[in-house]
Design a protein around this motif. Structure first.
Motif, PDB file in Angstrom:
ATOM      1  N   ILE A   1       0.872  -1.180   0.000  1.00 25.06           N
ATOM      2  CA  ILE A   1       0.000   0.000   0.000  1.00 25.06           C
ATOM      3  C   ILE A   1       0.904   1.224   0.000  1.00 25.06           C
ATOM      4  O   ILE A   1       1.517   1.569   1.019  1.00 25.06           O
TER       5      ILE A   1
ATOM      6  N   ALA B   1       1.404   5.178  -0.344  1.00 27.01           N
ATOM      7  CA  ALA B   1       0.541   6.312   0.000  1.00 27.01           C
ATOM      8  C   ALA B   1       1.215   7.650  -0.248  1.00 27.01           C
ATOM      9  O   ALA B   1       2.444   7.763  -0.354  1.00 27.01           O
TER      10      ALA B   1
ATOM     11  N   LEU C   1      -6.906   6.606   5.367  1.00 26.09           N
ATOM     12  CA  LEU C   1      -7.454   6.454   4.016  1.00 26.09           C
ATOM     13  C   LEU C   1      -8.982   6.394   4.004  1.00 26.09           C
ATOM     14  O   LEU C   1      -9.590   6.401   2.931  1.00 26.09           O
TER      15      LEU C   1
ATOM     16  N   VAL D   1      -8.554   5.316  -3.192  1.00 27.34           N
ATOM     17  CA  VAL D   1      -7.471   4.329  -3.150  1.00 27.34           C
ATOM     18  C   VAL D   1      -7.596   3.441  -4.374  1.00 27.34           C
ATOM     19  O   VAL D   1      -8.664   2.872  -4.628  1.00 27.34           O
TER      20      VAL D   1
ATOM     21  N   ALA E   1      -3.755   6.797  -2.199  1.00 30.09           N
ATOM     22  CA  ALA E   1      -2.911   5.605  -2.068  1.00 30.09           C
ATOM     23  C   ALA E   1      -3.250   4.625  -3.186  1.00 30.09           C
ATOM     24  O   ALA E   1      -4.276   4.767  -3.874  1.00 30.09           O
TER      25      ALA E   1
END
Length: 345
Positions: A128, A130, A140, A145, A190
């Motif tokens: 992940i 970001a 988040l 995302v 992200a």
């Protein structure tokens, strides 16, 4: 766009190889070439799957006797469908949780009979990545995302993991290269990416870019399905400082295969692939092959899956042979006397 064009071209080549054309029927060389061709659908151009498939072709290609045709894929869910539905595809690399997901969603009938596995490959880590203003995964919530394209393994796993964590985000469906550009421009918060570490997509990123990996907090729900893992500076020296680590989860990659009937030529063809793959496996442990090969245990069982019969038989023969070598040999099989206290070699 470029990846899509390449995939179409490679898929067309494989579909052509999967069926004997009129020219091939009149030319024994064409028949021979087709009888030894195995199509393998992998992943995107930046992922680990495509490099594993390329290694298979590099090591196993043996003229008309065996030719491995790697193809770009669109992720685990689509790869599973391609194994079942497309004529030119015999084998696919998928995530281990895709079969249970497909059964739950009732994507295809009779999957237990139609899809089997040759071996579990390696573990793939969830990354992940970001933006600078995101410090924890909980930050988040309510933000954009990227989950990768619909049907991909990352999209499936990301949706499950965020659901298990109880974090509601705004999923985006961009391919990974585009997602990285959007993340750099601040258009998303992200991006999630399930791939074997180190993935080439993040290889050239530096700490000065402002992007960083987020840790995934472990929970009982996550550990019921996934394995705990970590990312370190050895994996991404540009993003993680020496001595630091990022906790994450991993899911197994699987070499899946269509469950051909024993008396069909396609079954015999894939059986020849299995013999070559298992028999030459040591070659995959040497440079310049992908380091993930060193994690593979060919005999590892995979809960919820059924192993392809030729693979099961090969492993049984290998195990039986090793057992026989360890067992004392009957005296009648020894051609010359063996002094007491010694063993025949």
């Amino acid at each position: 766009m470029k990846a899509s064009i390449v995939r179409v071209l490679l898929l067309g080549a494989c579909l052509f190889a999967g069926a004997v054309s009129p020219a091939s029927a009149a030319d024994p060389r064409g028949v021979g070439a087709n009888s030894g061709t195995v199509g393998i659908v992998s992943g995107g151009v930046e992922g680990t799957y495509v490099r594993i498939a390329a290694d298979l072709a590099a090591v196993l290609d043996d003229g008309d006797a065996l030719r491995v045709l790697p193809m770009l894929g669109k992720g685990s869910v689509q790869n599973l469908k391609d194994i079942v539905l497309l004529k030119g595809i015999d084998i696919g690399i998928v995530q281990s949780d895709v079969l249970a997901y497909a059964k739950r969603e009732r994507l295809l009938p009779n999957l237990d009979r139609r899809v089997k596995y040759i071996t579990k490959l390696y573990n793939e880590e969830m990354h992940i990545l970001a933006a600078p203003d995101v410090t924890r995964i909980e930050d988040l919530a309510g933000r954009k995302v990227n989950f990768d394209v619909q049907g991909s393994g990352t999209h499936m796993t990301a949706s499950l993991v965020f659901d298990m964590l109880g974090i509601k985000v705004e999923p985006q469906d961009n391919d990974q290269s585009l997602a990285l550009e959007k993340l750099r421009r601040g258009e998303i918060a992200a991006m999630a990416y399930v791939a074997g570490k180190p993935t080439r997509l993040f290889r050239d990123l530096k700490a000065g870019d402002g992007l960083h990996f987020l840790s995934i907090p472990m929970s009982a729900a996550l550990l019921d399905t996934y394995l705990p893992s970590r990312l370190t500076s050895a994996d991404y020296e540009g993003l993680i400082k020496p001595g630091e680590q990022v906790d994450t989860v991993a899911v197994g990659a699987v070499m899946a295969v269509y469950g051909w009937e024993r008396d069909l030529e396609r079954h015999r063809k894939v059986a020849r692939f299995v013999d070559a793959f298992f028999g030459k496996f040591d070659e995959f442990l040497k440079p310049p092959r992908h380091p993930k090969w060193k994690e593979v245990n060919l005999a590892a069982d995979l809960p919820g899956w059924t192993r392809f019969e030729p693979a099961e038989q090969w492993l049984h023969r290998e195990a039986s042979g090793r057992t026989a070598m360890r067992e004392p040999q009957p005296a009648t099989l020894v051609s010359s006397p063996v002094p007491r206290g010694e063993t025949a070699r």
